[in-house]
Design a protein around this motif. Structure first.
Motif, PDB file in Angstrom:
ATOM      1  N   LEU A   1       0.817  -1.208   0.000  1.00 41.81           N
ATOM      2  CA  LEU A   1       0.000   0.000   0.000  1.00 41.81           C
ATOM      3  C   LEU A   1       0.855   1.265   0.000  1.00 41.81           C
ATOM      4  CD1 LEU A   1      -2.682  -1.112   2.629  1.00 41.81           C
ATOM      5  CD2 LEU A   1      -2.749  -1.350   0.130  1.00 41.81           C
ATOM      6  N   SER A   2       2.120   1.152   0.430  1.00 38.67           N
ATOM      7  CA  SER A   2       3.032   2.299   0.443  1.00 38.67           C
ATOM      8  C   SER A   2       4.460   1.768   0.468  1.00 38.67           C
ATOM      9  CB  SER A   2       2.760   3.204   1.651  1.00 38.67           C
ATOM     10  OG  SER A   2       2.970   2.474   2.846  1.00 38.67           O
ATOM     11  N   GLU A   3       5.410   2.652   0.274  1.00 37.65           N
ATOM     12  CA  GLU A   3       6.817   2.264   0.319  1.00 37.65           C
ATOM     13  C   GLU A   3       7.189   1.927   1.764  1.00 37.65           C
ATOM     14  OE1 GLU A   3      10.389   1.362  -1.469  1.00 37.65           O
ATOM     15  OE2 GLU A   3       8.529   2.066  -2.444  1.00 37.65           O
ATOM     16  N   PRO A   4       7.718   0.702   2.024  1.00 38.26           N
ATOM     17  CA  PRO A   4       8.027   0.336   3.422  1.00 38.26           C
ATOM     18  C   PRO A   4       9.181   1.156   3.985  1.00 38.26           C
ATOM     19  CG  PRO A   4       8.832  -1.335   1.889  1.00 38.26           C
ATOM     20  CD  PRO A   4       8.009  -0.379   1.076  1.00 38.26           C
ATOM     21  N   ASP A   5       9.068   1.458   5.258  1.00 36.82           N
ATOM     22  CA  ASP A   5      10.125   2.184   5.970  1.00 36.82           C
ATOM     23  C   ASP A   5      11.204   1.178   6.385  1.00 36.82           C
ATOM     24  OD1 ASP A   5      11.558   3.382   8.319  1.00 36.82           O
ATOM     25  OD2 ASP A   5      10.187   5.047   7.874  1.00 36.82           O
ATOM     26  N   PRO A   6      12.483   1.511   6.271  1.00 37.81           N
ATOM     27  CA  PRO A   6      13.546   0.571   6.686  1.00 37.81           C
ATOM     28  C   PRO A   6      13.451   0.159   8.138  1.00 37.81           C
ATOM     29  CG  PRO A   6      14.458   2.370   5.381  1.00 37.81           C
ATOM     30  CD  PRO A   6      13.043   2.731   5.661  1.00 37.81           C
ATOM     31  N   LEU A   7      12.786   0.977   9.000  1.00 38.85           N
ATOM     32  CA  LEU A   7      12.680   0.646  10.413  1.00 38.85           C
ATOM     33  C   LEU A   7      11.557  -0.353  10.703  1.00 38.85           C
ATOM     34  CD1 LEU A   7      13.225   4.173  12.028  1.00 38.85           C
ATOM     35  CD2 LEU A   7      14.918   2.350  11.670  1.00 38.85           C
ATOM     36  N   TRP A   8      10.685  -0.598   9.726  1.00 38.32           N
ATOM     37  CA  TRP A   8       9.552  -1.505   9.961  1.00 38.32           C
ATOM     38  C   TRP A   8      10.030  -2.950  10.066  1.00 38.32           C
ATOM     39  CZ3 TRP A   8       5.492   0.483   5.865  1.00 38.32           C
ATOM     40  CH2 TRP A   8       5.047   1.765   6.250  1.00 38.32           C
ATOM     41  N   CYS A   9       9.306  -3.726  10.869  1.00 37.74           N
ATOM     42  CA  CYS A   9       9.582  -5.160  10.973  1.00 37.74           C
ATOM     43  C   CYS A   9       9.126  -5.863   9.692  1.00 37.74           C
ATOM     44  CB  CYS A   9       8.852  -5.769  12.167  1.00 37.74           C
ATOM     45  SG  CYS A   9       9.276  -5.061  13.773  1.00 37.74           S
ATOM     46  N   THR A  10       9.997  -6.644   9.104  1.00 44.16           N
ATOM     47  CA  THR A  10       9.598  -7.415   7.919  1.00 44.16           C
ATOM     48  C   THR A  10       8.953  -8.723   8.356  1.00 44.16           C
ATOM     49  OG1 THR A  10      11.714  -8.574   7.759  1.00 44.16           O
ATOM     50  CG2 THR A  10      11.530  -6.434   6.635  1.00 44.16           C
ATOM     51  N   GLY A  11       8.309  -9.398   7.399  1.00 45.05           N
ATOM     52  CA  GLY A  11       7.648 -10.660   7.720  1.00 45.05           C
ATOM     53  C   GLY A  11       8.598 -11.739   8.170  1.00 45.05           C
ATOM     54  N   GLU A  12       9.880 -11.651   7.752  1.00 44.29           N
ATOM     55  CA  GLU A  12      10.870 -12.659   8.142  1.00 44.29           C
ATOM     56  C   GLU A  12      11.430 -12.401   9.547  1.00 44.29           C
ATOM     57  OE1 GLU A  12      10.899 -10.954   5.373  1.00 44.29           O
ATOM     58  OE2 GLU A  12      10.679 -12.387   3.726  1.00 44.29           O
ATOM     59  N   GLU A  13      11.210 -11.210  10.089  1.00 45.74           N
ATOM     60  CA  GLU A  13      11.778 -10.861  11.399  1.00 45.74           C
ATOM     61  C   GLU A  13      10.824 -11.105  12.556  1.00 45.74           C
ATOM     62  OE1 GLU A  13      14.880  -7.262  10.788  1.00 45.74           O
ATOM     63  OE2 GLU A  13      12.784  -6.742  10.277  1.00 45.74           O
ATOM     64  N   VAL A  14       9.627 -11.527  12.274  1.00 43.61           N
ATOM     65  CA  VAL A  14       8.634 -11.701  13.325  1.00 43.61           C
ATOM     66  C   VAL A  14       8.011 -13.085  13.241  1.00 43.61           C
ATOM     67  CG1 VAL A  14       8.106  -9.240  13.497  1.00 43.61           C
ATOM     68  CG2 VAL A  14       6.848 -10.673  11.881  1.00 43.61           C
ATOM     69  N   GLU A  15       7.370 -13.468  14.346  1.00 42.73           N
ATOM     70  CA  GLU A  15       6.657 -14.754  14.399  1.00 42.73           C
ATOM     71  C   GLU A  15       5.270 -14.510  14.981  1.00 42.73           C
ATOM     72  OE1 GLU A  15       6.995 -19.201  16.423  1.00 42.73           O
ATOM     73  OE2 GLU A  15       8.529 -17.689  16.796  1.00 42.73           O
ATOM     74  N   PRO A  16       4.198 -14.751  14.184  1.00 42.26           N
ATOM     75  CA  PRO A  16       2.846 -14.527  14.709  1.00 42.26           C
ATOM     76  C   PRO A  16       2.313 -15.781  15.400  1.00 42.26           C
ATOM     77  CG  PRO A  16       2.723 -14.995  12.362  1.00 42.26           C
ATOM     78  CD  PRO A  16       4.184 -15.054  12.740  1.00 42.26           C
ATOM     79  N   SER A  17       1.346 -15.579  16.257  1.00 42.08           N
ATOM     80  CA  SER A  17       0.611 -16.671  16.884  1.00 42.08           C
ATOM     81  C   SER A  17      -0.802 -16.179  17.170  1.00 42.08           C
ATOM     82  CB  SER A  17       1.296 -17.128  18.184  1.00 42.08           C
ATOM     83  OG  SER A  17       1.369 -16.054  19.113  1.00 42.08           O
ATOM     84  N   ILE A  18      -1.713 -17.100  17.450  1.00 44.60           N
ATOM     85  CA  ILE A  18      -3.105 -16.713  17.699  1.00 44.60           C
ATOM     86  C   ILE A  18      -3.592 -17.424  18.953  1.00 44.60           C
ATOM     87  CG2 ILE A  18      -4.058 -18.533  16.203  1.00 44.60           C
ATOM     88  CD1 ILE A  18      -6.271 -16.490  15.421  1.00 44.60           C
ATOM     89  N   GLY A  19      -4.385 -16.729  19.736  1.00 45.62           N
ATOM     90  CA  GLY A  19      -4.931 -17.292  20.967  1.00 45.62           C
ATOM     91  C   GLY A  19      -5.980 -16.352  21.533  1.00 45.62           C
ATOM     92  N   GLY A  20      -6.280 -16.503  22.820  1.00 43.03           N
ATOM     93  CA  GLY A  20      -7.261 -15.642  23.458  1.00 43.03           C
ATOM     94  C   GLY A  20      -8.649 -15.773  22.864  1.00 43.03           C
ATOM     95  N   TRP A  21      -9.044 -16.981  22.498  1.00 42.30           N
ATOM     96  CA  TRP A  21     -10.357 -17.182  21.879  1.00 42.30           C
ATOM     97  C   TRP A  21     -11.473 -16.851  22.868  1.00 42.30           C
ATOM     98  CZ3 TRP A  21     -10.107 -18.420  16.774  1.00 42.30           C
ATOM     99  CH2 TRP A  21      -8.897 -18.948  16.298  1.00 42.30           C
ATOM    100  N   ASP A  22     -12.523 -16.187  22.369  1.00 44.31           N
ATOM    101  CA  ASP A  22     -13.649 -15.825  23.221  1.00 44.31           C
ATOM    102  C   ASP A  22     -14.918 -15.841  22.373  1.00 44.31           C
ATOM    103  OD1 ASP A  22     -15.075 -15.127  25.419  1.00 44.31           O
ATOM    104  OD2 ASP A  22     -14.258 -13.104  25.616  1.00 44.31           O
ATOM    105  N   ALA A  23     -16.058 -16.078  23.004  1.00 43.86           N
ATOM    106  CA  ALA A  23     -17.319 -16.142  22.270  1.00 43.86           C
ATOM    107  C   ALA A  23     -18.452 -15.742  23.186  1.00 43.86           C
ATOM    108  CB  ALA A  23     -17.556 -17.544  21.726  1.00 43.86           C
ATOM    109  N   ALA A  24     -19.492 -15.098  22.599  1.00 46.02           N
ATOM    110  CA  ALA A  24     -20.683 -14.711  23.368  1.00 46.02           C
ATOM    111  C   ALA A  24     -21.787 -14.344  22.396  1.00 46.02           C
ATOM    112  CB  ALA A  24     -20.376 -13.547  24.296  1.00 46.02           C
TER     113      ALA A  24
END
Length: 373
Positions: A232-255
């Protein structure tokens, strides 16, 4: 020499009928294959008297034989049905012409009936009885139309083939021998068509049929989500790239039909980097197909959006974002099986196994990145 010419005169009519019958069918195939004229217009000028395609005829000697025998059967029927000549001057020429035209039209229908019957026998037994009429009716209509559209030409020839000797014969002897051998020829040619066409369609029974070759069913091509979203825009050199981070998912909730979960992004690189704005998300089914689900920026019934501010992550630190949706995928409905996450659109996405009860087309909300805790 004159006797020879007189003897060949009766053969002129069947020769013309057979030639015109073949010419009409071949003309239809040539013009339809050419494609420059509509097929309906072509059929008006050149009726399709050879429904066993002309291009196939050249590759199959048996079908060439069938086409020729059909043409000869129509010619023999025309000669058998031709009205006997009257006394000289007793019958007007236009009446004789119209009677001959009608006889040739009837002969075309008779020959078409033979061809249609042969086509039915070649396909017998048919899966549905109604297909018999579907096969025979167009052939009969084409033959009748050919007799109307083209039959006047052989009718003119029949006027020229009559001799004064025929007129001199008594009525009971006129054309009697000719009718006899013409009817016999029609029956003979018709029988040959009924035998040859099914044999041609089924192949030579004396030759062993080739063993069927099993062809493996190709694996279906699965179209998954793109590994990198559109930038969407030119990335900033200070931004975290996809190779530098590890995502996870949790905290499931429902109502009350609403759902929520939390995405955590951990800096696994060797430098401090920044995440800012909203995560880049995409969705796949459990079979790997990309799904038509839209991630909408903001909060939901069970989530609250955070201010859009830069979040600097030292190695090992984490940022979080929340997703919220309303469950729409019941039992047996294709639902989300994989969530693809990137810090921002334009860098590498990573896959998370996530059973989200959301069907397509659908949407969920996602909040901005915020410091963990």
């Amino acid at each position: 020499m004159g006797n020879t010419a007189a003897g060949l005169k009766p053969l002129l009519l069947p020769a013309v009928v057979a030639a015109l019958w073949l010419l009409s069918g071949l003309g239809y195939s040539v013009l339809v294959n050419d494609g420059r004229l509509p097929a309906a217009f072509t059929a008006l000028v050149f009726p399709d008297t050879l429904p066993i395609r002309a291009q196939v005829l050249l590759d199959n000697s048996g079908r060439v034989l069938v086409a020729g025998l059909t043409a000869l059967a129509v010619a023999a029927a025309a000669l058998a049905l031709l009205p006997a000549p009257g006394r000289t001057g007793a019958t007007p020429r236009h009446t004789t012409f119209l009677a001959a035209w009608m006889a040739i039209a009837l002969a075309a229908v008779a020959g078409s009936a033979v061809l249609g019957t042969g086509l039915v026998l070649a396909d017998w037994p048919m899966a549905r009885k109604a297909w018999v009429f579907t096969t025979v009716s167009p052939v009969l209509l084409t033959g009748a139309y050919w007799g109307v559209a083209w039959g006047w030409l052989p009718a003119l020839v029949s006027l020229t083939s009559r001799t004064h000797d025929d007129d001199a014969l008594p009525p009971e002897r006129r054309m009697a021998p000719q009718r006899g051998w013409s009817l016999g020829a029609f029956v003979l040619f018709s029988a040959a068509v009924l035998v040859a066409l099914p044999l041609t369609a089924r192949g030579d029974p004396s030759q062993p049929s080739p063993e069927p070759v099993a062809t493996p069913t190709p694996e279906p091509t699965v179209y998954g989500a793109a590994p990198v979203g559109a930038a969407l825009s030119e990335p900033d050199p200070l931004w975290c790239t996809g190779e530098e981070v590890e995502p996870s998912i949790g905290g499931w909730d429902a109502a009350t039909g609403h759902r929520a979960a939390q995405i955590t992004l951990r800096n696994t690189g060797t430098r401090s980097c920044t995440v800012q704005g909203y995560p880049d998300l995409d969705f796949e089914s459990s079979d790997g197909w990309v799904m038509g689900i839209t991630a909408v920026h903001g909060g939901s019934h069970m989530t609250q959006d955070a201010p859009v501010e830069p979040v600097t992550l030292a190695p090992g630190e984490e940022a979080t974002a929340s997703i919220g949706w309303r469950g729409t995928a019941g039992a047996g409905v294709v639902r989300v099986g994989t969530l693809l996450v990137a810090p921002y659109s334009g860098t590498q996405r990573q896959e998370l196994e996530a059973d989200i009860d959301l069907a397509e087309p659908g949407f969920l909300t996602v909040t901005a990145w915020a410091p963990a805790g």
